[in-house]
Design a protein around this motif. Sequence first.
Motif, PDB file in Angstrom:
ATOM      1  N   LEU A 110      -8.066 -11.679   0.381  1.00 61.92           N
ATOM      2  CA  LEU A 110      -6.861 -11.134   1.009  1.00 61.92           C
ATOM      3  C   LEU A 110      -7.170 -10.148   2.130  1.00 61.92           C
ATOM      4  CD1 LEU A 110      -4.564 -10.649  -2.113  1.00 61.92           C
ATOM      5  CD2 LEU A 110      -4.638 -12.550  -0.495  1.00 61.92           C
ATOM      6  N   SER A 111      -8.449  -9.828   2.306  1.00 65.01           N
ATOM      7  CA  SER A 111      -8.823  -8.978   3.442  1.00 65.01           C
ATOM      8  C   SER A 111      -8.658  -9.748   4.760  1.00 65.01           C
ATOM      9  CB  SER A 111     -10.274  -8.503   3.303  1.00 65.01           C
ATOM     10  OG  SER A 111     -11.157  -9.616   3.238  1.00 65.01           O
ATOM     11  N   ASN A 112      -8.591 -11.086   4.663  1.00 66.68           N
ATOM     12  CA  ASN A 112      -8.329 -11.940   5.829  1.00 66.68           C
ATOM     13  C   ASN A 112      -6.825 -11.987   6.076  1.00 66.68           C
ATOM     14  OD1 ASN A 112      -7.672 -14.378   7.331  1.00 66.68           O
ATOM     15  ND2 ASN A 112      -9.806 -14.990   7.049  1.00 66.68           N
ATOM     16  N   ASP A 113      -6.400 -11.574   7.263  1.00 62.85           N
ATOM     17  CA  ASP A 113      -4.960 -11.486   7.583  1.00 62.85           C
ATOM     18  C   ASP A 113      -4.246 -12.821   7.427  1.00 62.85           C
ATOM     19  OD1 ASP A 113      -5.226  -8.810   8.114  1.00 62.85           O
ATOM     20  OD2 ASP A 113      -5.404  -9.055  10.287  1.00 62.85           O
ATOM     21  N   LYS A 114      -4.893 -13.900   7.890  1.00 65.41           N
ATOM     22  CA  LYS A 114      -4.250 -15.220   7.825  1.00 65.41           C
ATOM     23  C   LYS A 114      -4.090 -15.692   6.383  1.00 65.41           C
ATOM     24  CE  LYS A 114      -5.714 -16.826  12.382  1.00 65.41           C
ATOM     25  NZ  LYS A 114      -6.471 -17.861  13.144  1.00 65.41           N
ATOM     26  N   ILE A 115      -5.114 -15.456   5.562  1.00 69.60           N
ATOM     27  CA  ILE A 115      -5.013 -15.844   4.155  1.00 69.60           C
ATOM     28  C   ILE A 115      -3.973 -14.992   3.443  1.00 69.60           C
ATOM     29  CG2 ILE A 115      -6.260 -15.900   1.951  1.00 69.60           C
ATOM     30  CD1 ILE A 115      -8.721 -16.759   3.428  1.00 69.60           C
ATOM     31  N   ARG A 116      -3.898 -13.725   3.830  1.00 69.79           N
ATOM     32  CA  ARG A 116      -2.898 -12.843   3.208  1.00 69.79           C
ATOM     33  C   ARG A 116      -1.481 -13.343   3.507  1.00 69.79           C
ATOM     34  NH1 ARG A 116      -5.062  -8.402   4.569  1.00 69.79           N
ATOM     35  NH2 ARG A 116      -3.899  -7.927   6.466  1.00 69.79           N
ATOM     36  N   ARG A 117      -1.260 -13.864   4.705  1.00 70.15           N
ATOM     37  CA  ARG A 117       0.068 -14.359   5.066  1.00 70.15           C
ATOM     38  C   ARG A 117       0.425 -15.608   4.255  1.00 70.15           C
ATOM     39  NH1 ARG A 117       3.467 -13.497   9.471  1.00 70.15           N
ATOM     40  NH2 ARG A 117       5.485 -14.420   8.966  1.00 70.15           N
ATOM     41  N   ILE A 118      -0.512 -16.544   4.139  1.00 67.06           N
ATOM     42  CA  ILE A 118      -0.225 -17.754   3.366  1.00 67.06           C
ATOM     43  C   ILE A 118      -0.124 -17.428   1.879  1.00 67.06           C
ATOM     44  CG2 ILE A 118      -2.610 -18.505   2.947  1.00 67.06           C
ATOM     45  CD1 ILE A 118       0.319 -20.790   3.921  1.00 67.06           C
ATOM     46  N   PHE A 119      -0.839 -16.378   1.440  1.00 68.67           N
ATOM     47  CA  PHE A 119      -0.736 -15.915   0.057  1.00 68.67           C
ATOM     48  C   PHE A 119       0.688 -15.440  -0.246  1.00 68.67           C
ATOM     49  CE2 PHE A 119      -0.544 -11.973  -2.449  1.00 68.67           C
ATOM     50  CZ  PHE A 119      -0.976 -12.407  -3.693  1.00 68.67           C
ATOM     51  N   ILE A 120       1.275 -14.693   0.680  1.00 70.41           N
ATOM     52  CA  ILE A 120       2.639 -14.194   0.493  1.00 70.41           C
ATOM     53  C   ILE A 120       3.623 -15.356   0.416  1.00 70.41           C
ATOM     54  CG2 ILE A 120       4.510 -12.874   1.569  1.00 70.41           C
ATOM     55  CD1 ILE A 120       2.343 -11.001   2.714  1.00 70.41           C
ATOM     56  N   ILE A 151      -3.570 -25.533   2.282  1.00 71.19           N
ATOM     57  CA  ILE A 151      -4.360 -24.298   2.241  1.00 71.19           C
ATOM     58  C   ILE A 151      -5.855 -24.624   2.219  1.00 71.19           C
ATOM     59  CG2 ILE A 151      -4.873 -22.227   0.887  1.00 71.19           C
ATOM     60  CD1 ILE A 151      -1.944 -22.323  -0.092  1.00 71.19           C
ATOM     61  N   SER A 152      -6.236 -25.617   1.419  1.00 68.21           N
ATOM     62  CA  SER A 152      -7.644 -26.012   1.339  1.00 68.21           C
ATOM     63  C   SER A 152      -8.149 -26.536   2.676  1.00 68.21           C
ATOM     64  CB  SER A 152      -7.821 -27.088   0.257  1.00 68.21           C
ATOM     65  OG  SER A 152      -9.153 -27.552   0.222  1.00 68.21           O
ATOM     66  N   GLU A 153      -7.353 -27.359   3.358  1.00 69.99           N
ATOM     67  CA  GLU A 153      -7.747 -27.905   4.656  1.00 69.99           C
ATOM     68  C   GLU A 153      -7.818 -26.816   5.718  1.00 69.99           C
ATOM     69  OE1 GLU A 153      -8.672 -30.845   5.550  1.00 69.99           O
ATOM     70  OE2 GLU A 153      -8.156 -32.139   3.865  1.00 69.99           O
ATOM     71  N   GLN A 154      -6.849 -25.928   5.700  1.00 69.28           N
ATOM     72  CA  GLN A 154      -6.782 -24.870   6.712  1.00 69.28           C
ATOM     73  C   GLN A 154      -7.947 -23.894   6.584  1.00 69.28           C
ATOM     74  OE1 GLN A 154      -5.326 -24.695   9.448  1.00 69.28           O
ATOM     75  NE2 GLN A 154      -3.689 -23.204   9.561  1.00 69.28           N
ATOM     76  N   TYR A 155      -8.422 -23.684   5.343  1.00 64.82           N
ATOM     77  CA  TYR A 155      -9.503 -22.724   5.098  1.00 64.82           C
ATOM     78  C   TYR A 155     -10.672 -23.421   4.401  1.00 64.82           C
ATOM     79  CZ  TYR A 155      -5.600 -19.714   6.205  1.00 64.82           C
ATOM     80  OH  TYR A 155      -4.525 -19.141   6.840  1.00 64.82           O
ATOM     81  N   SER A 156     -11.090 -24.560   4.959  1.00 60.89           N
ATOM     82  CA  SER A 156     -12.171 -25.346   4.368  1.00 60.89           C
ATOM     83  C   SER A 156     -13.529 -24.659   4.466  1.00 60.89           C
ATOM     84  CB  SER A 156     -12.247 -26.714   5.053  1.00 60.89           C
ATOM     85  OG  SER A 156     -12.441 -26.562   6.452  1.00 60.89           O
ATOM     86  N   ASP A 157     -13.641 -23.632   5.317  1.00 60.33           N
ATOM     87  CA  ASP A 157     -14.906 -22.921   5.467  1.00 60.33           C
ATOM     88  C   ASP A 157     -15.133 -21.906   4.352  1.00 60.33           C
ATOM     89  OD1 ASP A 157     -12.648 -21.569   6.586  1.00 60.33           O
ATOM     90  OD2 ASP A 157     -13.985 -20.149   7.583  1.00 60.33           O
ATOM     91  N   ILE A 158     -14.131 -21.671   3.517  1.00 57.88           N
ATOM     92  CA  ILE A 158     -14.237 -20.703   2.423  1.00 57.88           C
ATOM     93  C   ILE A 158     -14.678 -21.425   1.153  1.00 57.88           C
ATOM     94  CG2 ILE A 158     -12.903 -19.137   0.943  1.00 57.88           C
ATOM     95  CD1 ILE A 158     -11.199 -18.498   3.366  1.00 57.88           C
ATOM     96  N   GLU A 159     -15.493 -20.770   0.324  1.00 58.38           N
ATOM     97  CA  GLU A 159     -15.951 -21.358  -0.940  1.00 58.38           C
ATOM     98  C   GLU A 159     -14.729 -21.779  -1.744  1.00 58.38           C
ATOM     99  OE1 GLU A 159     -17.511 -22.687  -4.276  1.00 58.38           O
ATOM    100  OE2 GLU A 159     -16.309 -20.886  -4.552  1.00 58.38           O
ATOM    101  N   GLN A 160     -14.662 -23.072  -2.063  1.00 60.80           N
ATOM    102  CA  GLN A 160     -13.436 -23.635  -2.611  1.00 60.80           C
ATOM    103  C   GLN A 160     -13.137 -23.148  -4.028  1.00 60.80           C
ATOM    104  OE1 GLN A 160     -11.115 -25.960  -0.819  1.00 60.80           O
ATOM    105  NE2 GLN A 160     -12.231 -24.673   0.628  1.00 60.80           N
ATOM    106  N   GLY A 161     -14.161 -22.788  -4.782  1.00 56.66           N
ATOM    107  CA  GLY A 161     -13.910 -22.219  -6.110  1.00 56.66           C
ATOM    108  C   GLY A 161     -13.151 -20.904  -6.013  1.00 56.66           C
ATOM    109  N   GLN A 162     -13.555 -20.078  -5.069  1.00 56.15           N
ATOM    110  CA  GLN A 162     -12.889 -18.803  -4.847  1.00 56.15           C
ATOM    111  C   GLN A 162     -11.472 -19.018  -4.327  1.00 56.15           C
ATOM    112  OE1 GLN A 162     -14.950 -16.263  -2.069  1.00 56.15           O
ATOM    113  NE2 GLN A 162     -14.107 -14.381  -2.935  1.00 56.15           N
ATOM    114  N   LEU A 163     -11.311 -20.006  -3.416  1.00 52.92           N
ATOM    115  CA  LEU A 163      -9.994 -20.283  -2.844  1.00 52.92           C
ATOM    116  C   LEU A 163      -9.048 -20.870  -3.887  1.00 52.92           C
ATOM    117  CD1 LEU A 163      -8.332 -20.197  -0.238  1.00 52.92           C
ATOM    118  CD2 LEU A 163      -9.119 -22.524   0.245  1.00 52.92           C
TER     119      LEU A 163
END
Length: 419
Positions: A237-247, A354-366
């Motif tokens: 959630l320190s990533n602004d874009k992920i925080r927005r999709i999280f909300i 969400i997975s496609e948009q942030y495919s560079d992030i470790e998927q287990g964590q995502l």
Amino acid sequence: MTIHAAKIKKTIIKRSNLEELKAKKSLYSVMLVVLFSSAGIALPYPILAPIFLNEISPLTTFYDLPSKILLGIILAIYPLGVILGSSVLGAASGIYGRKKTLIITLVLTSISYVLSALAVISESFLLLILARFLTGVFSGNISIAKAVAVDLSPTLDKTYTFNLVNATGYLGWLLGPLAGGLLAVYGLETVFYFAAVAIIIALISVACLLHADAINPTISKIKFSQLFSKQNSFALLSNDKIRRIFIIYLLATLGLNAYYEFYPVWLVEKFDFNSPDIGYITVVLTLFMTITSVFFVKKLKYLLGLKFGAIVGMLLMAALFSLHPLLTENNVWPIYAITGIAIAIFNGLLPVYISEQYSDIEQGQLMGLITTTFSVANVLMALIGSLLALFGAHWAILFGAVLLIIASVDFHFSQEDIR
């Protein structure tokens, strides 16, 4: 030269087929985990509402609190555990290995279900709360199963694997309430024992079919304590874009959980449904979720795109939830069937987006963050909804419709179309 090239091509095809077979075995093993984990989660749901609304015992009169409040606490404590579990288990599986982490958590989940049964036998509300919390912690391993499904890409199509896992979860939600309703005559403790046995079967499938994943030596040196501080899913959630999709996802799942958690209460209030009745209508709901997920969601992805398809799912859910004050005992069944279709569209497209948009992030964590978000919504709505339900369970469901509309509007204006 032609013969040599043909041999190479044949070898490549054979290797590809072997990789695909290996991937399918892994997929089937985690599908069984999701099936029995979802069934175990859903098993007690058709029984809890009638017990807390219609029966008097130490479980339903704890500290003389209103039974709906006690029911809300019971509903909230499980996902509260999932919040803790899924926020670290997904990341842990990326560090220590998916298979190893999955096996350990399945063993502990089974033990927790047995503890729940003992709590019911002793009629201890506090022990039941503890047992349900621990079950939730270790059931956060569903995020690991989803990460495995995502890992199988590109050998297997990501939308295909994710929706098969979703469909298996829906099937678990179908079989769970049905089994729970049928087992109700034998007591709630029998339901929990049954869930423990189901988890053991899933454990065996993982041990036999899921291939051990390679572990990065550098990552594996991360201390276990760091999972709770730096490597947990909330760190994303320190990533602004992920925080927005999280909300957005939080708002949408708050709306969905308003329905999930309080339609059994509404059915008891409105039509005096008993446990088997709730089980049967849940079968209708989840059957249409399963069919839609297996046969239609992938096609909708190509027809509508991930973004617009997810919005359609959210708005359709909102419309159907809003109909509850007008429903009768006859038309509630087809409306719940259509609701299953809407839920499957939402669950099948937004997480993949969400997975496609942030495919560079470790998927287990995502995937851990996605599961955690759903559980946060579960806890919040169990508490908020139980207060709204004091004025009628339909108010909780209508509140969910409003949240879904807000989420769909925000999603439309803030997110890219990655068609």
